[in-house]
Motif scaffolding. Structure first.
Motif, mmCIF file in Angstrom:
data_model
loop_
_atom_site.group_PDB
_atom_site.id
_atom_site.type_symbol
_atom_site.label_atom_id
_atom_site.label_comp_id
_atom_site.label_asym_id
_atom_site.label_seq_id
_atom_site.Cartn_x
_atom_site.Cartn_y
_atom_site.Cartn_z
ATOM 1 N N UNK A 81 1.094 -1.449 -0.167
ATOM 2 C CA UNK A 81 0.275 0.015 -0.401
ATOM 3 C C UNK A 81 1.375 1.143 -0.321
ATOM 4 N N UNK A 82 1.251 2.043 -1.218
ATOM 5 C CA UNK A 82 1.864 3.625 -1.532
ATOM 6 C C UNK A 82 1.635 4.555 -0.877
ATOM 7 N N UNK A 83 1.603 4.894 -0.186
ATOM 8 C CA UNK A 83 1.274 6.406 0.241
ATOM 9 C C UNK A 83 2.018 7.145 0.445
ATOM 10 N N UNK A 92 -1.350 12.828 1.058
ATOM 11 C CA UNK A 92 -1.480 13.865 1.739
ATOM 12 C C UNK A 92 -0.949 15.051 2.235
ATOM 13 N N UNK A 93 -0.450 15.846 2.672
ATOM 14 C CA UNK A 93 0.331 16.618 2.658
ATOM 15 C C UNK A 93 1.540 17.008 3.906
ATOM 16 N N UNK A 94 0.888 16.548 5.010
ATOM 17 C CA UNK A 94 2.033 15.879 6.214
ATOM 18 C C UNK A 94 1.411 15.084 6.539
ATOM 19 N N UNK A 95 2.469 14.477 6.974
ATOM 20 C CA UNK A 95 3.060 12.616 8.153
ATOM 21 C C UNK A 95 2.011 13.216 9.488
ATOM 22 N N UNK A 96 0.811 14.052 9.636
ATOM 23 C CA UNK A 96 0.172 14.271 10.699
ATOM 24 C C UNK A 96 -1.057 13.117 9.723
ATOM 25 N N UNK A 97 -1.707 13.212 8.923
ATOM 26 C CA UNK A 97 -2.599 12.911 8.047
ATOM 27 C C UNK A 97 -2.096 11.373 8.092
ATOM 28 N N UNK A 98 -1.182 10.423 8.604
ATOM 29 C CA UNK A 98 -1.074 9.101 8.192
ATOM 30 C C UNK A 98 -1.535 8.231 9.654
ATOM 31 N N UNK A 99 -1.470 8.731 10.991
ATOM 32 C CA UNK A 99 -2.538 7.446 11.836
ATOM 33 C C UNK A 99 -3.575 7.332 11.481
ATOM 34 N N UNK A 100 -4.472 8.155 11.385
ATOM 35 C CA UNK A 100 -5.983 8.506 11.034
ATOM 36 C C UNK A 100 -5.896 7.512 9.999
ATOM 37 N N UNK A 101 -5.287 8.135 8.485
ATOM 38 C CA UNK A 101 -5.315 6.870 7.864
ATOM 39 C C UNK A 101 -5.153 5.406 7.607
ATOM 40 N N UNK A 112 -5.193 3.452 10.467
ATOM 41 C CA UNK A 112 -6.452 3.630 11.446
ATOM 42 C C UNK A 112 -7.300 2.872 10.639
ATOM 43 N N UNK A 113 -8.067 3.702 9.662
ATOM 44 C CA UNK A 113 -8.636 3.675 9.050
ATOM 45 C C UNK A 113 -9.074 2.558 7.691
ATOM 46 N N UNK A 114 -7.628 2.633 7.892
ATOM 47 C CA UNK A 114 -7.425 0.534 7.226
ATOM 48 C C UNK A 114 -7.977 -0.188 7.563
ATOM 49 N N UNK A 115 -6.916 -0.774 8.021
ATOM 50 C CA UNK A 115 -7.119 -1.500 9.486
ATOM 51 C C UNK A 115 -8.700 -1.585 9.897
ATOM 52 N N UNK A 116 -9.407 -1.181 10.217
ATOM 53 C CA UNK A 116 -10.921 -0.954 10.464
ATOM 54 C C UNK A 116 -11.841 -1.273 9.381
ATOM 55 N N UNK A 117 -11.068 -1.600 8.161
ATOM 56 C CA UNK A 117 -11.612 -1.630 7.464
ATOM 57 C C UNK A 117 -11.652 -3.023 6.543
ATOM 58 N N UNK A 118 -10.861 -4.130 7.173
ATOM 59 C CA UNK A 118 -9.647 -4.930 6.591
ATOM 60 C C UNK A 118 -10.902 -6.306 7.544
#
Length: 251
Positions: free
Chosen positions: A213-215, A234-243, A245-251
């Motif tokens: 999964x490339x970001x 995304x434009x900041x690494x601050x956005x990564x953790x939520x992204x 978390x969201x992916x893992x909840x969808x798995x």
């Protein structure tokens, strides 16, 4: 979607792989200025713009003639960078071989420590957040063997389980083999791995073609990157953790 069929469930995320230069840290001031500072210590007066242009020519020439630190031609990171520095200063009229050798060695060592590198303000918190989500972290970087020393001096090394540099791997991104080496170290399927980097081809496309999964980190919100799906950039690494978390909840 709580009862997804087993066939379409995605493997849970286990690892985040990171690019380093221009993702987690960057050169503190321009290369031209840093090379000029070294020349000044040696009693030479050069102009940063001229040295910067000479560096870009020398660097480009060596990248195309001796790719990945010239490993295939029997060079290593230090001998490759020594040649680049000497070629840069030679173009600026410096001829003394001893002086060229001294400056090349000093600059090689200078770029091993934190003084010449700036860690982006969002880097450490993103690494900590990813670890707190239970993810393990590794590095896949087109870099020479100084990377471990640089990350240590910048206070980042302890976040990572392993580093794969192109010098040590013998192959550089976007080549699939460098991602293969990293995946072996992870010991999980590519669908359980995320890769984060700033380079569209070397990081985003190359990791995705390896099944990871490339970001794409696009700090300047570059309009020519807008064809990359919004959920992949995304434009900041601050956005990564939520992204993540969201992916893992969808798995």
């Amino acid at each position: 979607m709580g009862h997804q069929q087993a066939g379409v469930m995605r493997a849970p995320l286990r690892w985040v792989l990171w690019d380093v230069k221009d993702t987690l840290l960057r050169v503190r001031s321009s290369v031209g200025e840093q090379y000029c500072d070294e020349a000044k210590r040696m009693g030479l007066s050069l102009r940063p713009a001229e040295v910067g242009a000479a560096f870009r020519r020398a660097y480009g020439h060596h990248c195309s003639r001796f790719p990945n630190y010239g490993i295939a031609q029997g060079m290593d990171g230090q001998s490759w960078w020594t040649a680049v520095v000497k070629a840069t200063f030679s173009q600026c009229g410096v001829r003394d071989p001893d002086l060229l050798s001294t400056m090349a060695l000093n600059l090689y060592q200078n770029f091993s420590n934190a003084a010449n590198w700036e860690v982006f303000p969002d880097s450490k918190s993103a690494l900590v957040s990813c670890s707190s989500l239970g993810l393990q972290l590794g590095v896949v970087s087109n870099f020479d063997n100084r990377l471990e020393a640089i990350l240590r001096s910048c206070g980042l090394l302890s976040h990572f389980n392993f580093l794969v540099t192109s010098e040590a791997a013998g192959v550089e991104k976007p080549h699939a083999a460098i991602f293969d080496q990293a995946m072996q170290k992870c010991g999980v399927p590519p669908t359980s791995i995320v890769h984060v980097g700033d380079h569209y081809v070397n990081d985003y496309l190359a990791s995705r073609s390896a099944g990871i999964h490339g970001f794409l980190l696009d700090r300047t919100n570059n309009s020519d990157r807008h064809h990359v799906p919004k959920e992949h950039r995304f434009s900041s690494l601050d956005e990564l953790p939520a992204r993540l978390k969201q992916m893992d909840e969808c798995s």
